[in-house]
Design an enzyme around this catalytic site. Structure first.
Site, PDB file in Angstrom:
ATOM      1  N   SER A  50       1.200  -1.203   0.343  1.00 35.89           N
ATOM      2  CA  SER A  50       0.401   0.087   0.116  1.00 35.89           C
ATOM      3  C   SER A  50       0.770   1.335  -0.064  1.00 35.89           C
ATOM      4  CB  SER A  50      -1.172   0.355   1.102  1.00 35.89           C
ATOM      5  OG  SER A  50      -2.227  -0.739   1.020  1.00 35.89           O
ATOM      6  N   GLU A  51       1.928   1.684   0.629  1.00 35.16           N
ATOM      7  CA  GLU A  51       2.983   2.300   0.777  1.00 35.16           C
ATOM      8  C   GLU A  51       4.446   2.090   1.683  1.00 35.16           C
ATOM      9  OE1 GLU A  51      -1.250   4.614   1.442  1.00 35.16           O
ATOM     10  OE2 GLU A  51       0.272   2.952   2.705  1.00 35.16           O
ATOM     11  N   THR A  52       5.273   2.650   1.042  1.00 36.36           N
ATOM     12  CA  THR A  52       6.667   2.302   0.933  1.00 36.36           C
ATOM     13  C   THR A  52       6.690   3.673   1.371  1.00 36.36           C
ATOM     14  OG1 THR A  52       7.000   0.946  -0.596  1.00 36.36           O
ATOM     15  CG2 THR A  52       8.720   2.223   0.275  1.00 36.36           C
ATOM     16  N   PHE A  73       5.448   6.426  -0.072  1.00 35.66           N
ATOM     17  CA  PHE A  73       4.578   6.712  -1.766  1.00 35.66           C
ATOM     18  C   PHE A  73       4.289   5.742  -2.227  1.00 35.66           C
ATOM     19  CE2 PHE A  73       8.823   8.938  -2.121  1.00 35.66           C
ATOM     20  CZ  PHE A  73       8.270   9.856  -3.300  1.00 35.66           C
ATOM     21  N   HIS A  84      -1.097   4.353   7.907  1.00 36.46           N
ATOM     22  CA  HIS A  84      -0.171   3.075   8.553  1.00 36.46           C
ATOM     23  C   HIS A  84       1.672   3.145   8.388  1.00 36.46           C
ATOM     24  CE1 HIS A  84       0.685   0.952   4.659  1.00 36.46           C
ATOM     25  NE2 HIS A  84       1.293   0.710   5.326  1.00 36.46           N
TER      26      HIS A  84
END
Length: 297
Positions: A50-52, A73, A84
């Protein structure tokens, strides 16, 4: 002439869970200095989560004053804020130091994360989000058409409303778990509608829950599939609950998410009231480290 290979370490965490293989996965690059915007985006796409996040260390004196610089991102774009990744990155930065607070310097501004420890319990972290901005209330029929819901799916006792604590989510209350389990969201129609209305994503919630201790059951679908836990949306939902009588001011309540995709997440939220305004939105949970690795490119 061959270019020198670069090696970057990363850590993967499960956020909003105290159990491995649950919650929402996050990749954290502890030192992203020297990476271009394009390289960060390519690495986030490679992680396919979902994100980094990318931590950009600075002088200790600067970090004490301004916080630790972090960029977030998705597989498609940079976000000014996301829940999160903020919580997970703060846990990673805290490490084993026992610090009571870590402040992140995000594109949306400074976001503090405070930690609570009790004997025999996993560490609990709670971020304070930007005070909510309440946007448009939406016509139920228009949202049904845009999102692909059926007539009668939406709970008529509560408003559909766009709220932002850094990213604008449109909170859509539906009648119950049966409808939540059967959601088939029209992503293109949703995106076109929300672009006109100033929202980013729909956040579907139900007051009927799987866990009797939970106040809301939630789902969020977007261009990278379904999100197991959406901390930024949960902050918006906290403000929405206090504004519309679903939760009392300062009452810490549980939002359950990710159950339909076998990634159960437990997101704890609360918000305060000051005069006629909802303020001091806080979103918290647990984090588990799941793996460490290295990217070579």
């Amino acid at each position: 002439m061959a270019r020198e290979q670069r090696r970057l370490s990363f850590v993967q965490l499960d956020v909003f869970s105290s159990q491995p293989f649950e919650g929402n996965s996050l990749a954290v690059f502890p030192d992203g200095r020297g990476l271009s915007d394009q390289e960060m985006q390519v690495l986030a796409r490679e992680m396919n989560l979902s994100e980094t996040t990318f931590v950009l260390p600075r002088e200790p004196s600067v970090e004490r004053e301004r916080g630790v610089r972090v960029r977030i991102f998705t597989v498609q774009e940079e976000l000014p804020f996301a829940g999160h990744p903020t919580l997970g990155t703060a846990f990673q930065l805290r490490g084993s130091t026992g610090a009571h607070e870590i402040v992140l310097d995000l594109n949306v501004g400074k976001v503090p994360v405070q930690f609570e420890e009790e004997p025999g319990q996993p560490v609990f972290g709670e971020m304070t989000q930007v005070d909510p901005e309440f946007g448009e209330r939406h016509d139920r029929a228009a949202v049904v058409r845009a999102s692909g819901l059926r007539e009668g799916d939406i709970d008529p006792s509560l408003p559909i409303q766009t709220i932002s604590t850094g990213v604008p989510f449109t909170v859509v209350p539906v009648r119950g778990l049966e409808i939540m389990r059967g959601l088939r969201v029209d992503l293109r129609g949703s995106e076109e509608y929300l672009e006109r209305c100033g929202g980013k994503f729909f956040y579907f919630v139900s007051r009927e829950t799987v866990d009797p201790a939970a106040r809301l059951h939630a789902r969020m679908m977007f261009y990278n599939g379904e999100d197991p836990a959406t901390g930024s949306a949960a902050g918006c939902a906290a403000a929405w609950m206090v504004a519309h009588g679903v939760a009392e001011p300062e009452e810490r309540v549980l939002i359950e998410q990710g159950i339909e995709m076998q990634r159960p997440s437990r997101i704890f939220v609360r918000a305060a009231r000051h005069d006629d305004r909802v303020v001091n939105v806080r979103v918290g949970g647990n984090v588990v480290e799941i793996l460490r690795g290295e990217v070579t490119f």
